[in-house]
Design a protein around this motif. Sequence first.
Motif, PDB file in Angstrom:
ATOM      1  N   VAL A  36       0.847  -1.099  -0.254  1.00 52.13           N
ATOM      2  CA  VAL A  36      -0.101  -0.152   0.121  1.00 52.13           C
ATOM      3  C   VAL A  36       0.756   1.383   0.091  1.00 52.13           C
ATOM      4  O   VAL A  36       1.964   1.264   0.908  1.00 52.13           O
ATOM      5  CB  VAL A  36      -0.999   0.105   1.335  1.00 52.13           C
ATOM      6  N   TYR A  37       0.834   2.116  -0.923  1.00 52.21           N
ATOM      7  CA  TYR A  37       1.621   3.055  -1.203  1.00 52.21           C
ATOM      8  C   TYR A  37       0.625   4.692  -0.735  1.00 52.21           C
ATOM      9  O   TYR A  37      -0.355   4.752  -1.015  1.00 52.21           O
ATOM     10  CB  TYR A  37       1.981   3.352  -2.658  1.00 52.21           C
ATOM     11  N   ALA A  38       1.568   5.105   0.239  1.00 50.72           N
ATOM     12  CA  ALA A  38       1.287   6.453   0.824  1.00 50.72           C
ATOM     13  C   ALA A  38       1.885   7.483  -0.266  1.00 50.72           C
ATOM     14  O   ALA A  38       2.845   7.994  -0.274  1.00 50.72           O
ATOM     15  CB  ALA A  38       1.506   6.681   2.262  1.00 50.72           C
ATOM     16  N   ALA A  39       1.038   8.571  -0.608  1.00 53.45           N
ATOM     17  CA  ALA A  39       1.571   9.520  -1.632  1.00 53.45           C
ATOM     18  C   ALA A  39       0.636  10.716  -1.254  1.00 53.45           C
ATOM     19  O   ALA A  39      -0.437  10.695  -0.954  1.00 53.45           O
ATOM     20  CB  ALA A  39       1.421   9.327  -3.165  1.00 53.45           C
ATOM     21  N   LEU A  63       2.745   9.939   9.059  1.00 54.72           N
ATOM     22  CA  LEU A  63       3.815   9.191   7.958  1.00 54.72           C
ATOM     23  C   LEU A  63       4.580  10.532   7.558  1.00 54.72           C
ATOM     24  O   LEU A  63       5.883  10.230   7.828  1.00 54.72           O
ATOM     25  CB  LEU A  63       3.307   8.492   6.528  1.00 54.72           C
ATOM     26  N   PHE A  64       4.000  11.434   6.972  1.00 49.33           N
ATOM     27  CA  PHE A  64       5.004  12.722   6.732  1.00 49.33           C
ATOM     28  C   PHE A  64       3.867  14.090   6.446  1.00 49.33           C
ATOM     29  O   PHE A  64       2.655  13.871   6.476  1.00 49.33           O
ATOM     30  CB  PHE A  64       5.595  12.380   5.383  1.00 49.33           C
ATOM     31  N   VAL A 209      10.742   3.903   2.045  1.00 50.03           N
ATOM     32  CA  VAL A 209      10.735   5.295   2.155  1.00 50.03           C
ATOM     33  C   VAL A 209      11.658   5.849   0.914  1.00 50.03           C
ATOM     34  O   VAL A 209      12.718   5.690   0.966  1.00 50.03           O
ATOM     35  CB  VAL A 209      11.121   6.022   3.477  1.00 50.03           C
ATOM     36  N   TYR A 210      10.642   6.640  -0.009  1.00 41.42           N
ATOM     37  CA  TYR A 210      11.385   6.836  -1.316  1.00 41.42           C
ATOM     38  C   TYR A 210      11.862   8.466  -1.445  1.00 41.42           C
ATOM     39  O   TYR A 210      12.749   8.608  -2.263  1.00 41.42           O
ATOM     40  CB  TYR A 210      10.321   6.911  -2.319  1.00 41.42           C
ATOM     41  N   TYR A 211      11.630   9.273  -0.273  1.00 41.13           N
ATOM     42  CA  TYR A 211      12.207  10.597  -0.113  1.00 41.13           C
ATOM     43  C   TYR A 211      12.896  10.839   1.407  1.00 41.13           C
ATOM     44  O   TYR A 211      12.539  10.355   2.006  1.00 41.13           O
ATOM     45  CB  TYR A 211      11.108  11.493  -0.652  1.00 41.13           C
ATOM     46  N   ASP A 212      13.707  11.832   1.124  1.00 38.31           N
ATOM     47  CA  ASP A 212      14.408  12.367   2.429  1.00 38.31           C
ATOM     48  C   ASP A 212      13.545  13.681   2.716  1.00 38.31           C
ATOM     49  O   ASP A 212      13.004  14.089   2.020  1.00 38.31           O
ATOM     50  CB  ASP A 212      15.766  12.536   2.158  1.00 38.31           C
ATOM     51  N   ALA A 221       3.036  10.851  -6.297  1.00 38.44           N
ATOM     52  CA  ALA A 221       4.083   9.886  -6.316  1.00 38.44           C
ATOM     53  C   ALA A 221       4.386   9.384  -5.019  1.00 38.44           C
ATOM     54  O   ALA A 221       4.506   9.893  -3.810  1.00 38.44           O
ATOM     55  CB  ALA A 221       5.290  10.922  -6.653  1.00 38.44           C
ATOM     56  N   PRO A 222       4.619   8.003  -4.820  1.00 36.35           N
ATOM     57  CA  PRO A 222       4.540   7.499  -3.410  1.00 36.35           C
ATOM     58  C   PRO A 222       5.640   7.817  -2.664  1.00 36.35           C
ATOM     59  O   PRO A 222       6.982   7.904  -3.159  1.00 36.35           O
ATOM     60  CB  PRO A 222       4.724   5.829  -3.929  1.00 36.35           C
ATOM     61  N   VAL A 223       5.469   8.195  -1.645  1.00 37.77           N
ATOM     62  CA  VAL A 223       6.730   8.434  -0.735  1.00 37.77           C
ATOM     63  C   VAL A 223       6.741   7.389   0.534  1.00 37.77           C
ATOM     64  O   VAL A 223       8.199   7.052   0.848  1.00 37.77           O
ATOM     65  CB  VAL A 223       6.133   9.828   0.298  1.00 37.77           C
ATOM     66  N   VAL A 224       5.908   6.497   0.783  1.00 40.39           N
ATOM     67  CA  VAL A 224       6.211   5.496   1.771  1.00 40.39           C
ATOM     68  C   VAL A 224       5.361   4.256   1.255  1.00 40.39           C
ATOM     69  O   VAL A 224       4.276   4.350   0.765  1.00 40.39           O
ATOM     70  CB  VAL A 224       5.838   5.770   3.121  1.00 40.39           C
ATOM     71  N   ALA A 225       6.278   3.188   1.191  1.00 43.75           N
ATOM     72  CA  ALA A 225       5.329   1.682   0.733  1.00 43.75           C
ATOM     73  C   ALA A 225       5.011   1.002   2.304  1.00 43.75           C
ATOM     74  O   ALA A 225       6.211   0.745   3.014  1.00 43.75           O
ATOM     75  CB  ALA A 225       6.228   0.880  -0.028  1.00 43.75           C
ATOM     76  N   ILE A 226       3.996   0.586   2.459  1.00 49.31           N
ATOM     77  CA  ILE A 226       3.356  -0.100   3.580  1.00 49.31           C
ATOM     78  C   ILE A 226       3.117  -1.812   3.314  1.00 49.31           C
ATOM     79  O   ILE A 226       2.415  -1.844   2.354  1.00 49.31           O
ATOM     80  CB  ILE A 226       2.482   0.488   4.305  1.00 49.31           C
TER      81      ILE A 226
END
Length: 316
Positions: A36-39, A63-64, A209-212, A221-226
């Motif tokens: 599940v992707y959080a964007a 998450l962010f 986690v795709y970004y800093d 754009a997905p930032v976190v994949a769960i």
Amino acid sequence: MSAFVDWIATFAAAIFPGFGGDGVPSYNGYAEGDYVYAAPAAAGRIAQLDAVEGMQVHKGDLLFRLENSQQVAALNAAKANAAVAQANLENLSTGSRLPEIDVIRATLDQARADQTLAASTLARTQQLRASGAVSQAKVDVDQASYDSATAHVAQLEAQLKVAELPARNAQRVAAEASHTAALAQEAGAQSALSDRTVDAPVGGLVDKVYYDLGEVAGAGAPVVAILPPNALKALFFVPEPDRAQIKLGEVFNVSCTGCASGITAKVTRMASSPQYTPPIIYSREERARLVFRVEARVNNAQGLLPGQPLTLSAKP
């Protein structure tokens, strides 16, 4: 002769899963996760990042968060516009303000008193005229004063009625429409501000986690994949002769290096189109065969990880 038969059996077992042995078909495959992707809904710079790879999160955990100064300003402006529209609607719905109406009423009371005085003066002048004590000109002046006072009273009475009436229907409809639009603008600004904060849509393991912090994430754009619990599936490949024997809902035993016993997988999907080179099979003989991709939901994963090679055996 016996050695040749054994060689044939070994060769057939290498090419056709399930040949020989106990006769239970087995297939090669690997584990894959349904992530599940959080964007974010809109692009923005990441101002806060609480998600860490490998951590467990619960549904609703932060998450962010993206920078939101523009959205806060837009919401404040929308609230101000809504307040102005509300005030205009209330003013048109209730008529003039009470202090304004009180002023008109006080002026009307004064005008009525002046009318009474003018009527009394006119009556006395008319009596004196009958006795010849005053001229007709004096009677005419007092009559004019009485008429003016009466007209002033009528004017203030009409003005009071207008002040006490609400606005005309067309004005009220326009004010109501403006108020509705202002409320919609406020709701949109509130939604845009809320979208700057992204919570976990499901509980599970933060796999990637795709970004800093400080980087700009694009809209969608997905930032976190769960990886939620029980979200693993087994992908394996079935030779064309065996495909007709496998049914949706069929349960297979799952085994792998270092895996616990008791793991099973239930078939949820079978591809309708064949392929020739499944990614997990490397031998020349296997690559030459026609196979179909099958998906099966894994139960009791017990530490099984995405990407792990698997062997699936049909239950006898």
